[in-house]
Design a protein around this motif. Structure first.
Motif, mmCIF file in Angstrom:
data_model
loop_
_atom_site.group_PDB
_atom_site.id
_atom_site.type_symbol
_atom_site.label_atom_id
_atom_site.label_comp_id
_atom_site.label_asym_id
_atom_site.label_seq_id
_atom_site.Cartn_x
_atom_site.Cartn_y
_atom_site.Cartn_z
ATOM 1 N N GLU A 60 -9.129 58.007 -3.479
ATOM 2 C CA GLU A 60 -10.391 58.614 -3.064
ATOM 3 C C GLU A 60 -10.338 59.044 -1.604
ATOM 4 O O GLU A 60 -10.733 60.168 -1.255
ATOM 5 C CB GLU A 60 -11.553 57.650 -3.281
ATOM 6 N N ASP A 61 -9.857 58.166 -0.754
ATOM 7 C CA ASP A 61 -9.804 58.495 0.672
ATOM 8 C C ASP A 61 -8.842 59.649 0.935
ATOM 9 O O ASP A 61 -9.096 60.511 1.786
ATOM 10 C CB ASP A 61 -9.400 57.269 1.482
ATOM 11 N N ASP A 62 -7.733 59.681 0.197
ATOM 12 C CA ASP A 62 -6.795 60.782 0.350
ATOM 13 C C ASP A 62 -7.451 62.106 -0.041
ATOM 14 O O ASP A 62 -7.267 63.130 0.632
ATOM 15 C CB ASP A 62 -5.558 60.538 -0.512
ATOM 16 N N SER A 63 -8.244 62.090 -1.098
ATOM 17 C CA SER A 63 -8.932 63.307 -1.529
ATOM 18 C C SER A 63 -9.959 63.751 -0.497
ATOM 19 O O SER A 63 -10.097 64.945 -0.205
ATOM 20 C CB SER A 63 -9.607 63.060 -2.878
ATOM 21 N N LEU A 64 -10.676 62.787 0.095
ATOM 22 C CA LEU A 64 -11.697 63.122 1.075
ATOM 23 C C LEU A 64 -11.089 63.655 2.363
ATOM 24 O O LEU A 64 -11.675 64.511 3.037
ATOM 25 C CB LEU A 64 -12.552 61.889 1.383
ATOM 26 N N VAL A 65 -9.915 63.156 2.732
ATOM 27 C CA VAL A 65 -9.279 63.581 3.977
ATOM 28 C C VAL A 65 -8.541 64.905 3.800
ATOM 29 O O VAL A 65 -8.675 65.831 4.599
ATOM 30 C CB VAL A 65 -8.305 62.499 4.481
ATOM 31 N N SER A 66 -7.773 65.018 2.725
ATOM 32 C CA SER A 66 -6.879 66.167 2.576
ATOM 33 C C SER A 66 -7.519 67.354 1.870
ATOM 34 O O SER A 66 -7.085 68.485 2.053
ATOM 35 C CB SER A 66 -5.619 65.741 1.810
ATOM 36 N N HIS A 67 -8.550 67.086 1.040
ATOM 37 C CA HIS A 67 -9.152 68.131 0.208
ATOM 38 C C HIS A 67 -8.098 68.818 -0.654
ATOM 39 O O HIS A 67 -8.220 70.015 -0.967
ATOM 40 C CB HIS A 67 -9.891 69.159 1.051
ATOM 41 N N SER A 68 -7.089 68.071 -1.031
ATOM 42 C CA SER A 68 -6.013 68.638 -1.827
ATOM 43 C C SER A 68 -6.493 68.908 -3.248
ATOM 44 O O SER A 68 -7.341 68.194 -3.790
ATOM 45 C CB SER A 68 -4.823 67.672 -1.853
ATOM 46 N N SER A 69 -5.937 69.964 -3.844
ATOM 47 C CA SER A 69 -6.245 70.260 -5.237
ATOM 48 C C SER A 69 -5.463 69.369 -6.189
ATOM 49 O O SER A 69 -5.693 69.398 -7.401
ATOM 50 C CB SER A 69 -5.933 71.731 -5.543
ATOM 51 N N VAL A 70 -4.548 68.578 -5.637
ATOM 52 C CA VAL A 70 -3.727 67.662 -6.442
ATOM 53 C C VAL A 70 -4.104 66.232 -6.078
ATOM 54 O O VAL A 70 -4.064 65.864 -4.907
ATOM 55 C CB VAL A 70 -2.223 67.896 -6.182
ATOM 56 N N PRO A 71 -4.472 65.409 -7.049
ATOM 57 C CA PRO A 71 -4.865 64.032 -6.730
ATOM 58 C C PRO A 71 -3.668 63.181 -6.356
ATOM 59 O O PRO A 71 -2.515 63.507 -6.680
ATOM 60 C CB PRO A 71 -5.499 63.537 -8.041
ATOM 61 N N LEU A 72 -3.928 62.096 -5.648
ATOM 62 C CA LEU A 72 -2.874 61.133 -5.348
ATOM 63 C C LEU A 72 -2.314 60.594 -6.666
ATOM 64 O O LEU A 72 -3.081 60.178 -7.538
ATOM 65 C CB LEU A 72 -3.435 59.982 -4.520
ATOM 66 N N PRO A 73 -1.001 60.601 -6.868
ATOM 67 C CA PRO A 73 -0.422 60.168 -8.148
ATOM 68 C C PRO A 73 -0.464 58.645 -8.327
ATOM 69 O O PRO A 73 0.521 57.947 -8.086
ATOM 70 C CB PRO A 73 1.013 60.691 -8.067
ATOM 71 N N VAL A 74 -1.604 58.164 -8.744
ATOM 72 C CA VAL A 74 -1.799 56.722 -8.898
ATOM 73 C C VAL A 74 -0.770 56.137 -9.856
ATOM 74 O O VAL A 74 -0.165 55.085 -9.579
ATOM 75 C CB VAL A 74 -3.228 56.429 -9.381
ATOM 76 N N GLU A 75 -0.549 56.808 -10.979
ATOM 77 C CA GLU A 75 0.374 56.259 -11.979
ATOM 78 C C GLU A 75 1.799 56.173 -11.443
ATOM 79 O O GLU A 75 2.536 55.248 -11.783
ATOM 80 C CB GLU A 75 0.340 57.124 -13.247
ATOM 81 N N ALA A 76 2.178 57.108 -10.600
ATOM 82 C CA ALA A 76 3.526 57.060 -10.030
ATOM 83 C C ALA A 76 3.691 55.845 -9.137
ATOM 84 O O ALA A 76 4.758 55.200 -9.130
ATOM 85 C CB ALA A 76 3.794 58.348 -9.238
#
Length: 451
Positions: free
Chosen positions: A122-138
């Protein structure tokens, strides 16, 4: 009265999380009515009762969490942030009262590693605004590989080895062979994110304890752990978390035992304390610092050191706009200038990393301490969400009703709550405010240039 009594309860399932090797990839996006929109009691709270109200005041409607909705209103996609928040809330919902107080060495109910990765996502999405989510499963797979590596790299001791020999092998594998080290202090909040620690092998004692517990969980799943283990959580600045035979526990070990709920709470409190935007005063209370900033008005948290422009100093405004320039490009910046004065004036502040705000909302979901309602209300006030602020202040006062205040700090905080609530009530009493649901426009957003 517990704070859960005035919160909207959520369906907390008592069933334990499935074994790690059976966990499937989570798909699908969250709806707008997800757990990120309203707060619910969980994680050991009285979630089974039906006495939860609608937020404890402010018109009787359910109190909401504004972060994601506000960003959506600004045209910023929060699909990945909402999905990560829902993943976190799902794990919190698995913490029954018993599971919440269980040691992380046992870790029943919630998948703590996945919950920590959802915080990072969540924090990565809020900071980066990336269209790709952090790969939690990886990163879940990387953690699994770290656990199985204890066997593959030949560190499993012979069958029948004493518990201390077994744990010495585990310590040597994690801290010597794999090279995990502890980072002192909390100046860099990234040391508290599990994905970063797994990548850099440098993290806080909280993250190292979590990784240690995940290895123990996997070894127990394989039937290789034939004795009861406890994890000693260090409170000094240098020691590493280490396992020990639970049968050799001493009376003084209890403060060094981290439970499932306390681990999540400490992770979020560290993020909150690290990125809290009002840190110029040394009152010992984040809330009092925020209320003190109210008295100076937006943009002025202390004495100006240059010619003022309104109530904003020239130096402060220049630093704030430089921080804005960096944040628009996804660069981490100073807490005092980079996070608050534009954070939560949310419809107009799409470039701000709302890390401390997200931490506050997740702490409320954990139903840990009613003071989190109060602290969150202080942030809402600074951003012009006065109706929501009033609701959270009312919920806090309902939760702590009848409690005696002994220390002078607690008395000062209660007085500040009353003052803030009276101020918000006066603002809402102004003609036409209720029809203007969006916060006031921030002065510093009128110019998108860095200087």
């Amino acid at each position: 009265m517990s704070c859960a009594a005035v919160w909207v309860p959520s369906p907390c399932s008592p069933s334990p999380a499935p074994p790690r090797h059976r966990r499937g990839r989570r798909r699908g996006s969250a709806s707008s009515s997800s757990s990120s929109s309203t707060f619910r009691a969980c994680a050991g709270g009285d979630a089974s009762g039906d006495g939860g109200g609608g937020g404890g005041g402010g018109g009787g409607r359910r109190a909401r969490m504004v972060l994601h909705d506000s960003l959506e209103g600004a045209g910023v996609s929060t699909e990945h942030a909402r999905a990560a928040r829902d993943g976190f809330a799902k794990q919190v919902g698995r913490l029954t009262r018993l599971d919440a107080e269980t040691s992380i060495a046992i870790s029943r109910g919630a998948d703590l590693a996945r919950a920590a990765l959802c915080v990072a996502a969540e924090d990565d999405s809020l900071v980066s605004h990336s269209s790709v989510p952090l790969p939690v499963e990886a990163f879940v797979s990387r953690l699994d590989d770290l656990s199985t590596g204890f066997l593959a790299d030949g560190y499993l001791p012979p069958a029948g080895a004493p518990p201390q020999v077994f744990l010495d092998h585990l310590d040597r594998y994690l801290y010597v062979h794999k090279g995990f080290r502890r980072k002192n202090g909390s100046s860099d909040g990234r040391a508290i994110y599990l994905h970063s620690v797994l990548t850099c092998r440098l993290g806080s004692a909280l993250m190292l304890s979590l990784i240690y517990s995940e290895i123990l969980k996997m070894l127990r799943l394989y039937g290789l752990l034939e004795f009861n283990v406890e994890i000693f959580f260090p409170h000094d600045l240098n020691s590493l978390p280490r396992g020990y035979d639970k049968h050799k526990s001493k009376l003084g070990d209890e403060p060094h035992i981290m439970t499932s709920k306390s681990l999540l709470v400490e992770i979020l409190k560290t993020l909150k304390n690290t990125f809290w935007p009002f840190q110029s005063n040394q009152s010992g209370s984040l809330f009092l610092n925020a209320v003190s900033a109210n008295q100076h008005g937006p943009g002025n948290v202390g004495d100006n050191q240059a010619t003022p422009r309104g109530n904003i100093s020239t130096i402060e405004m220049a630093a704030a706009k430089a921080a804005q320039h960096r944040l628009m490009r996804g660069v981490w910046t100073n807490v005092q200038f980079g996070d608050m004065r534009r954070a939560l004036a949310v419809p107009n502040q799409r470039f701000v990393p709302f890390i401390f705000m997200a931490a506050c909302e997740r702490l409320i979901l954990l139903n840990h301490d009613p003071r989190e309602l109060r602290d969150y209300a202080a942030l809402l006030y600074h951003c012009g969400y006065y109706e929501d602020c009033l609701q959270y202040l009312a919920s806090y006062q309902t939760a702590v009703a009848g409690q005696h205040r002994n220390s002078s700090l607690e008395i000062m905080e209660d007085e500040a709550v009353n003052t803030l609530r009276a101020r918000v009530s006066l603002i809402l009493a102004e003609d036409g405010w209720s029809s203007r649901r969006s916060p006031a426009t921030s002065y510093w957003t009128k110019n998108s240039e860095p200087w």
